[in-house]
Design a protein around this motif. Structure first.
Motif, PDB file in Angstrom:
ATOM      1  N   UNK A 281      -3.651  -1.159  -6.236  1.00  0.00           N
ATOM      2  CA  UNK A 281      -3.764  -2.209  -7.257  1.00  0.00           C
ATOM      3  C   UNK A 281      -4.257  -1.691  -8.603  1.00  0.00           C
ATOM      4  N   UNK A 282      -4.094  -0.387  -8.860  1.00  0.00           N
ATOM      5  CA  UNK A 282      -4.422   0.113 -10.198  1.00  0.00           C
ATOM      6  C   UNK A 282      -3.528  -0.565 -11.234  1.00  0.00           C
ATOM      7  N   UNK A 320      -0.108   3.433  -5.446  1.00  0.00           N
ATOM      8  CA  UNK A 320       0.206   2.186  -4.749  1.00  0.00           C
ATOM      9  C   UNK A 320       1.083   1.322  -5.651  1.00  0.00           C
ATOM     10  N   UNK A 321       2.042   0.634  -5.049  1.00  0.00           N
ATOM     11  CA  UNK A 321       2.917  -0.260  -5.813  1.00  0.00           C
ATOM     12  C   UNK A 321       3.371  -1.409  -4.924  1.00  0.00           C
ATOM     13  N   UNK A 425      -6.753   7.291   2.145  1.00  0.00           N
ATOM     14  CA  UNK A 425      -6.879   5.833   2.130  1.00  0.00           C
ATOM     15  C   UNK A 425      -6.953   5.324   0.690  1.00  0.00           C
ATOM     16  N   UNK A 426      -5.927   4.554   0.274  1.00  0.00           N
ATOM     17  CA  UNK A 426      -5.948   3.884  -1.030  1.00  0.00           C
ATOM     18  C   UNK A 426      -6.448   2.460  -0.818  1.00  0.00           C
ATOM     19  N   UNK A 427      -7.391   2.027  -1.641  1.00  0.00           N
ATOM     20  CA  UNK A 427      -7.965   0.713  -1.375  1.00  0.00           C
ATOM     21  C   UNK A 427      -8.326  -0.026  -2.657  1.00  0.00           C
ATOM     22  N   UNK A 428      -8.503  -1.339  -2.488  1.00  0.00           N
ATOM     23  CA  UNK A 428      -8.875  -2.231  -3.584  1.00  0.00           C
ATOM     24  C   UNK A 428      -9.873  -3.245  -3.059  1.00  0.00           C
ATOM     25  N   UNK A 429     -11.126  -3.131  -3.495  1.00  0.00           N
ATOM     26  CA  UNK A 429     -12.175  -4.063  -3.075  1.00  0.00           C
ATOM     27  C   UNK A 429     -12.585  -4.999  -4.206  1.00  0.00           C
ATOM     28  N   UNK A 430     -11.809  -5.021  -5.272  1.00  0.00           N
ATOM     29  CA  UNK A 430     -12.228  -5.773  -6.461  1.00  0.00           C
ATOM     30  C   UNK A 430     -12.335  -7.274  -6.207  1.00  0.00           C
TER      31      UNK A 430
END
Length: 540
Positions: A281-282, A320-321, A425-430
């Motif tokens: 989610x960048x 990531x996309x 591991x690519x992650x999004x905790x926002x």
């Protein structure tokens, strides 16, 4: 003369669940007190024993709902933010949804409470059998048969002690099982021992054996593969609701921000870069797959910045996309230099209420409660990804997207199917807006590294960006959460042939053992005389 128990009874046992829940929270990140984990288990053992003396089903149900609620309110209070952001509702409705979730989120404790009451209602079970065979088995079985939105295992309470957590080589369920046995041994030692130090030895000796096994695992020499230089980007992109998808100014600014931090990382790299990593989610909502689908997420700007970063660094890029491929897919993409060919792996385990809406077909009105929930499609098990380093070596890694790091079984299946040299591991905790949540999420990766015997690199859009070696030790200084950051990591990989007892055998032997112990105690113990029968009545 009647002997009095060394562990006194209390008038209101339900009150014990409050300190037990607080200790549960103290055992997890950001505190990470292993001693709190043992005390939590100790109190739960004592409470369960008290529960079996009343054998009241209503009290058992009350205890289950109460402890579930207390654990959620003390350890996982950050879920409220996720519910508020995903539902888009006000404080009152979000709070109501959170309280409903809290009542049942940790329902696995009911397996222990109801199971214990059932067994003691049916059989006269010796204390030793009850604490060393029945209760540890029920704890393990609860880990096994209780799916949770945010999976938490009993072994997670002990992942912050470098020696004790090595038992996760056998699996996190075994770490929990052994920890419960150890707490039970201490309980029995206090309850029964009245012979001085000699009386303590039978209870302490098994715990010493567990420590010895863990020390052996900690001292293990793991054959290494090539060491690679990774560049990890943390662009600190805020969570984005659907309304910003049409906001060209916001999207352009976000794409430029990611590109700028990527160029800065390339310019300042202390070594030739083997792999650049951009987290989940960048750049939200967009993708680089040119699809004919009417819901295509293709963005020429996204394509241009990813290809530019690859050309400037002459290194492969992971990002990531969101792509449209027979449905909306959360994709882990590897872009190779020179050829500019992309390889994609799709997320296999989707986050309920975040990436799909459970029961939406049967209850379409749920969409009005959770308008921000995506409609993603799950991917399938695929081979590990490969890239070539600056020294010409080929390195393999298994891709995990965010939520997938919480599932030991998935990691094991991926390694069995296509063994990697490390896990990324690519992650999004926002969405959670909580440092506690991101630290707990990262902590799960610590146990996955021990189970798999492989280093795990975690790259998060707002943090916590970090890495763990095969013993669960941090390999780099953590980048601060909710700030832009760049991390450089010299990662020693392991050989593809590397294995652990968990990878070899999985959880099945231990689950079979737990079921066997339950049946053994049940049929070994004599029946209880029913309360409506006379004490001197002979049961045929």
């Amino acid at each position: 003369m009647r002997k009095h128990s060394k562990i006194p009874k209390i008038k209101y046992p339900l009150l014990l669940l409050i300190p037990a829940a607080i200790l549960f929270a103290l055992a997890l990140e950001p505190f990470g007190f292993t001693s709190a984990g043992f005390l939590c288990i100790f109190l739960l053992l004592y409470f369960t024993k008290q529960l079996t003396t009343t054998s009241n089903w209503k009290q058992t149900l009350t205890s289950t709902l109460l402890f579930s609620s207390l654990v959620t309110l003390t350890s996982f209070y950050w879920i409220w933010n996720a519910i508020r952001n995903i539902s888009g509702q006000g404080v009152i409705l979000s709070s109501l949804l959170f309280l409903i979730y809290a009542l049942v989120s940790f329902y696995k404790i009911g397996i222990i409470f109801f199971g214990s009451v059932f067994f003691t209602k049916q059989r006269k079970i010796k204390d030793t059998y009850f604490f060393l065979l029945v209760l540890p088995s029920l704890f393990l079985i609860s880990d096994w048969i209780c799916p949770m939105v945010f999976p938490v295992y009993w072994g997670d309470l002990f992942r912050n002690n470098i020696i004790w957590r090595q038992m996760a080589r056998l699996g996190t369920e075994v770490l929990g099982f052994v920890s419960v046995i150890s707490a039970s041994l201490l309980y029995l030692m206090i309850l029964k021992s009245d012979k001085g130090i000699r009386g303590y030895l039978p209870y302490l000796l098994p715990i010493v054996c567990f420590f010895t096994i863990n020390l052996y695992f900690l001292a293990e020499t793991i054959p290494q593969g090539p060491t690679i230089h990774l560049t990890l980007l943390q662009p600190n992109t805020e969570y984005a609701k659907r309304e910003v998808q049409e906001n060209q100014v916001w999207m352009t600014k976000t794409i430029q921000s990611v590109y700028d931090i990527g160029l800065e990382a390339i310019r300042n790299s202390p070594k030739p870069i083997d792999l650049i990593v951009i987290p989940e989610s960048a750049i939200p909502f967009l993708g680089t797959l040119d699809s004919k689908d009417q819901n295509s997420t293709y963005s020429k700007s996204f394509v241009e910045i990813t290809e530019s970063l690859v050309r400037n660094s002459n290194a492969p890029l992971v990002f990531n996309e969101l792509v449209s491929d027979e449905g909306s897919r959360n994709s882990f993409t590897l872009l190779h230099p020179i050829s500019m060919l992309s390889e994609r792996r799709y997320k296999q385990i989707l986050l309920p209420f975040g990436e799909y809406l459970p029961g939406e077909k049967q209850m379409p009105w749920l969409r009005s409660l959770f308008p921000e929930t995506s409609r993603h499609m799950p991917g399938k098990l695929t081979d590990a990804l490969r890239f070539q380093t600056k020294t010409g070596e080929t390195v393999t890694f298994s891709p995990l997207i965010c939520y997938e790091i919480l599932y030991p079984d998935l990691v094991r299946k991926m390694i069995e199917h296509s063994p990697p040299e490390f896990i990324l591991n690519l992650t999004n905790d926002s969405w959670f807006e909580s440092q506690t949540e991101t630290m707990q999420h990262a902590g799960a990766g610590r146990l996955r590294s021990i189970e798999s015997g492989r280093p795990i690199v975690r790259v998060a859009v707002t943090g916590l960006t970090t890495a763990f070696d095969p013993w669960g030790r941090e390999m780099m200084g953590e980048l601060q959460t909710f700030q832009k950051g760049i991390g450089y990591l010299d990662l020693p990989t392991v050989l593809e042939e590397r294995t652990t007892p968990y990878i070899q055998f999985g959880p099945s032997p231990w689950r079979f053992m737990a079921v066997f112990l339950i049946f053994f105690v049940f049929f070994r113990s004599p029946r209880r005389i029913l309360s409506n029968k006379m004490k001197n009545e002979i049961e045929i």
